[in-house]
Write a protein that holds these residues in place. Structure first.
Motif, PDB file in Angstrom:
ATOM      1  N   GLY A   1       1.073  -1.195   0.031  1.00  0.00           N
ATOM      2  CA  GLY A   1      -0.380   0.031  -0.047  1.00  0.00           C
ATOM      3  C   GLY A   1       0.664   1.297  -0.322  1.00  0.00           C
TER       4      GLY A   1
ATOM      5  N   GLY B   1       2.006   0.276  -7.371  1.00  0.00           N
ATOM      6  CA  GLY B   1       1.040  -0.261  -8.395  1.00  0.00           C
ATOM      7  C   GLY B   1       1.235   0.653  -8.838  1.00  0.00           C
ATOM      8  N   THR B   2       1.279   2.168  -8.109  1.00  0.00           N
ATOM      9  CA  THR B   2       0.379   3.295  -8.824  1.00  0.00           C
ATOM     10  C   THR B   2       1.809   5.058  -9.553  1.00  0.00           C
ATOM     11  OG1 THR B   2      -0.867   3.809  -6.630  1.00  0.00           O
ATOM     12  CG2 THR B   2      -0.642   5.769  -8.134  1.00  0.00           C
TER      13      THR B   2
ATOM     14  N   THR C   1       4.624  -9.231  -9.269  1.00  0.00           N
ATOM     15  CA  THR C   1       4.499 -10.182  -9.189  1.00  0.00           C
ATOM     16  C   THR C   1       3.627 -10.622  -8.678  1.00  0.00           C
ATOM     17  OG1 THR C   1       6.440  -9.871  -7.396  1.00  0.00           O
ATOM     18  CG2 THR C   1       7.490 -11.519  -8.858  1.00  0.00           C
TER      19      THR C   1
ATOM     20  N   GLY D   1       0.605 -14.028   4.005  1.00  0.00           N
ATOM     21  CA  GLY D   1       2.041 -14.656   3.957  1.00  0.00           C
ATOM     22  C   GLY D   1       2.508 -14.333   2.466  1.00  0.00           C
TER      23      GLY D   1
ATOM     24  N   ARG E   1      11.107  -9.586  -2.167  1.00  0.00           N
ATOM     25  CA  ARG E   1      11.199  -9.147  -1.227  1.00  0.00           C
ATOM     26  C   ARG E   1      11.393  -9.979  -0.188  1.00  0.00           C
ATOM     27  NH1 ARG E   1       5.392  -7.875  -2.853  1.00  0.00           N
ATOM     28  NH2 ARG E   1       3.492  -7.877  -1.273  1.00  0.00           N
TER      29      ARG E   1
ATOM     30  N   ARG F   1      -9.071   1.226  -1.503  1.00  0.00           N
ATOM     31  CA  ARG F   1      -8.165   0.808  -2.640  1.00  0.00           C
ATOM     32  C   ARG F   1      -9.611   0.384  -3.104  1.00  0.00           C
ATOM     33  NH1 ARG F   1      -3.096  -2.631  -3.613  1.00  0.00           N
ATOM     34  NH2 ARG F   1      -3.636  -3.746  -1.549  1.00  0.00           N
TER      35      ARG F   1
ATOM     36  N   TYR G   1      -6.951   2.696  -7.740  1.00  0.00           N
ATOM     37  CA  TYR G   1      -7.956   3.229  -7.546  1.00  0.00           C
ATOM     38  C   TYR G   1      -7.552   3.843  -6.131  1.00  0.00           C
ATOM     39  CZ  TYR G   1      -8.470   3.209 -12.824  1.00  0.00           C
ATOM     40  OH  TYR G   1      -8.536   3.235 -13.588  1.00  0.00           O
TER      41      TYR G   1
ATOM     42  N   ARG H   1      -0.052  -8.755   6.777  1.00  0.00           N
ATOM     43  CA  ARG H   1       0.899  -8.125   5.700  1.00  0.00           C
ATOM     44  C   ARG H   1       2.219  -7.314   6.034  1.00  0.00           C
ATOM     45  NH1 ARG H   1      -2.898  -6.484   1.086  1.00  0.00           N
ATOM     46  NH2 ARG H   1      -0.698  -5.582  -0.200  1.00  0.00           N
TER      47      ARG H   1
ATOM     48  N   GLN I   1       2.954  11.943   0.929  1.00  0.00           N
ATOM     49  CA  GLN I   1       2.815  13.343  -0.036  1.00  0.00           C
ATOM     50  C   GLN I   1       1.318  12.844  -1.533  1.00  0.00           C
ATOM     51  OE1 GLN I   1       6.928  15.491  -2.087  1.00  0.00           O
ATOM     52  NE2 GLN I   1       7.272  12.698  -2.100  1.00  0.00           N
TER      53      GLN I   1
HETATM   54  P1  AP5 Z   1      -1.308   0.952  -4.229  1.00  0.00           P
HETATM   55  O1  AP5 Z   1      -0.037   1.501  -5.151  1.00  0.00           O
HETATM   56  O2  AP5 Z   1      -1.813  -0.527  -4.878  1.00  0.00           O
HETATM   57  O3  AP5 Z   1       0.130   0.214  -3.223  1.00  0.00           O
HETATM   58  P2  AP5 Z   1       0.808  -0.668  -3.314  1.00  0.00           P
HETATM   59  O4  AP5 Z   1       2.468  -0.670  -2.793  1.00  0.00           O
HETATM   60  O5  AP5 Z   1       1.217  -1.314  -5.214  1.00  0.00           O
HETATM   61  O6  AP5 Z   1       0.431  -1.803  -2.424  1.00  0.00           O
HETATM   62  P3  AP5 Z   1       0.005  -4.062  -2.831  1.00  0.00           P
HETATM   63  O7  AP5 Z   1      -0.425  -3.905  -1.920  1.00  0.00           O
HETATM   64  O8  AP5 Z   1      -0.126  -4.176  -4.027  1.00  0.00           O
HETATM   65  O9  AP5 Z   1       1.528  -4.176  -2.691  1.00  0.00           O
HETATM   66  P4  AP5 Z   1       1.841  -5.251  -1.444  1.00  0.00           P
HETATM   67  O10 AP5 Z   1       3.215  -5.717  -2.111  1.00  0.00           O
HETATM   68  O11 AP5 Z   1       1.644  -5.902  -0.291  1.00  0.00           O
HETATM   69  O12 AP5 Z   1       0.925  -6.438  -2.732  1.00  0.00           O
HETATM   70  P5  AP5 Z   1       1.487  -7.320  -3.856  1.00  0.00           P
HETATM   71  O13 AP5 Z   1       0.680  -7.572  -4.906  1.00  0.00           O
HETATM   72  O14 AP5 Z   1       2.864  -6.849  -4.702  1.00  0.00           O
HETATM   73  O15 AP5 Z   1      -1.649   1.556  -3.409  1.00  0.00           O
HETATM   74  C1  AP5 Z   1      -2.598   2.092  -2.890  1.00  0.00           C
HETATM   75  C2  AP5 Z   1      -4.146   2.368  -2.109  1.00  0.00           C
HETATM   76  O16 AP5 Z   1      -3.598   3.887  -1.825  1.00  0.00           O
HETATM   77  C3  AP5 Z   1      -4.809   2.828  -3.675  1.00  0.00           C
HETATM   78  O17 AP5 Z   1      -5.741   2.644  -3.027  1.00  0.00           O
HETATM   79  C4  AP5 Z   1      -3.980   3.764  -4.137  1.00  0.00           C
HETATM   80  O18 AP5 Z   1      -4.891   4.793  -5.084  1.00  0.00           O
HETATM   81  C5  AP5 Z   1      -3.418   4.486  -3.097  1.00  0.00           C
HETATM   82  N1  AP5 Z   1      -2.123   5.328  -3.299  1.00  0.00           N
HETATM   83  C6  AP5 Z   1      -1.519   5.656  -3.793  1.00  0.00           C
HETATM   84  N2  AP5 Z   1      -0.496   6.273  -3.399  1.00  0.00           N
HETATM   85  C7  AP5 Z   1      -1.163   7.812  -2.457  1.00  0.00           C
HETATM   86  C8  AP5 Z   1      -0.877   8.847  -2.277  1.00  0.00           C
HETATM   87  N3  AP5 Z   1       0.580   9.096  -2.984  1.00  0.00           N
HETATM   88  N4  AP5 Z   1      -2.054   9.512  -1.381  1.00  0.00           N
HETATM   89  C9  AP5 Z   1      -2.986   8.946  -0.778  1.00  0.00           C
HETATM   90  N5  AP5 Z   1      -2.832   7.460  -1.771  1.00  0.00           N
HETATM   91  C10 AP5 Z   1      -1.956   6.818  -2.500  1.00  0.00           C
HETATM   92  O19 AP5 Z   1       1.321  -9.168  -3.200  1.00  0.00           O
HETATM   93  C11 AP5 Z   1       0.307  -9.367  -3.312  1.00  0.00           C
HETATM   94  C12 AP5 Z   1       0.504 -10.652  -2.484  1.00  0.00           C
HETATM   95  O20 AP5 Z   1       1.377 -12.214  -3.575  1.00  0.00           O
HETATM   96  C13 AP5 Z   1       1.638 -10.874  -1.038  1.00  0.00           C
HETATM   97  O21 AP5 Z   1       1.082 -10.343   0.117  1.00  0.00           O
HETATM   98  C14 AP5 Z   1       1.768 -12.450  -1.256  1.00  0.00           C
HETATM   99  O22 AP5 Z   1       1.283 -12.890  -0.837  1.00  0.00           O
HETATM  100  C15 AP5 Z   1       2.336 -12.171  -2.933  1.00  0.00           C
HETATM  101  N6  AP5 Z   1       3.502 -12.038  -3.110  1.00  0.00           N
HETATM  102  C16 AP5 Z   1       3.596 -11.203  -4.291  1.00  0.00           C
HETATM  103  N7  AP5 Z   1       5.620 -10.685  -4.466  1.00  0.00           N
HETATM  104  C17 AP5 Z   1       5.762 -11.474  -3.710  1.00  0.00           C
HETATM  105  C18 AP5 Z   1       6.754 -12.286  -3.467  1.00  0.00           C
HETATM  106  N8  AP5 Z   1       7.986 -11.430  -4.572  1.00  0.00           N
HETATM  107  N9  AP5 Z   1       7.902 -13.428  -2.823  1.00  0.00           N
HETATM  108  C19 AP5 Z   1       6.335 -13.864  -2.609  1.00  0.00           C
HETATM  109  N10 AP5 Z   1       5.382 -13.534  -2.520  1.00  0.00           N
HETATM  110  C20 AP5 Z   1       4.822 -12.118  -3.063  1.00  0.00           C
END
Ligand code: AP5
Length: 217
Positions: A10, A14-15, A31, A57, A88, A123, A133, A167, A203
């Motif tokens: 979060g 991704g954004t 990933t 996890g 990660r 989100r 979004y 997480r 920011q």
């Molecule tokens: P967003 O841009 O969606 O945040 P993000 O950092 O991309 O968050 P994710 O939840 O996608 O990251 P994650 O690392 O937990 O998940 P992932 O999919 O990689 O922004 C979040 C929200 O805030 C949005 O609504 C956005 O609009 C808002 N926002 C953004 N910027 C803002 C700002 N400046 N101000 C205000 N609002 C803002 O992983 C999911 C799962 O997959 C993991 O839990 C794990 O089980 C598995 N996985 C993925 N990769 C691996 C890996 N390498 N190894 C092992 N397991 C893995």
């Protein structure tokens, strides 16, 4: 341009990935998106990953490393790529080094845990494209639908408050150590080491984007 976006769930990886990938014409390698696609397709990997992801996890290192190695061998990665959510763990980072993958920049997007909880509850995602979004901070043009396709937005299963807390714990236990790993590497003076950039992710979305792009050009 080869870069890693590092930060808590979060933090806005991704954004911001969308802006950077557009600017440098490189693919986003998320990933999380790859695993969600496998879950949706019902592949053996998807079946194994779903329960782990829903519980907050991490999927096994060997599986993730294999996925990423295959992905970066594809033709569209010839001029670079952006890693979003990878590496990660230390073994994932070391596997990339061992495979001879050099990185230009590691960008840490820093956001405190309190702000993360607020962000995750609002989100909404377009599953097919991975576009993200926020109902308040980054709303779609029309409520509940993706700007480009008009398709419905959903709330991710792992964005429930309890799973977000888990997480964040996993991030602090297993991923945050990469901040030290890469910043020490950058400070070590080796010309092939990545540059380390830390950005205040509290920011606005536009301000983070402008700071990030300015740091890379
Ligand atoms: P967003 O841009 O969606 O945040 P993000 O950092 O991309 O968050 P994710 O939840 O996608 O990251 P994650 O690392 O937990 O998940 P992932 O999919 O990689 O922004 C979040 C929200 O805030 C949005 O609504 C956005 O609009 C808002 N926002 C953004 N910027 C803002 C700002 N400046 N101000 C205000 N609002 C803002 O992983 C999911 C799962 O997959 C993991 O839990 C794990 O089980 C598995 N996985 C993925 N990769 C691996 C890996 N390498 N190894 C092992 N397991 C893995």
């Amino acid at each position: 341009m080869k870069l890693i976006l590092l930060g808590a769930p979060g933090a806005g990886k991704g954004t911001q990935a969308k802006y950077v990938c557009e600017k440098f014409a490189i693919p986003q390698i998320s990933t999380g998106d790859m695993l969600r696609a496998a879950v949706k397709a019902g592949t053996p990997l998807g079946l194994e990953a779903k329960a782990i992801m829903d519980a907050g996890g991490l999927v096994r290192d060997d599986i993730i490393i294999g996925l990423v190695k295959e992905r970066i061998a594809e033709a569209d990665c010839a001029n670079g790529f952006l890693f979003d959510g990878f590496p990660r763990t230390i073994p994932q980072a070391e596997a990339m080094q061992a495979a001879g993958v050099t990185i230009d920049y590691v960008v840490e997007i820093d956001v405190p845990d309190e702000a993360i909880i607020d962000r995750m509850s609002g989100r909404r995602v377009h599953v097919a494209s991975g576009r993200t979004y926020h109902v308040k901070y980054n709303p779609p043009k029309a409520e509940g639908v993706d700007d480009e396709t008009g398709e419905a937005l959903i709330q991710r299963e792992d964005d429930k408050a309890e799973t977000v807390k888990k997480r964040l714990d996993v991030y602090h236990e297993q991923t945050e150590v990469l901040v030290g790993f890469y910043s020490k590497m950058a400070a070590g003076g080796d010309a092939s080491a990545p540059k380390y950039v830390r950005i205040d992710g509290t920011q606005t979305v536009d301000a983070v984007r402008d700071t990030l792009i300015a740091a890379l050009v």
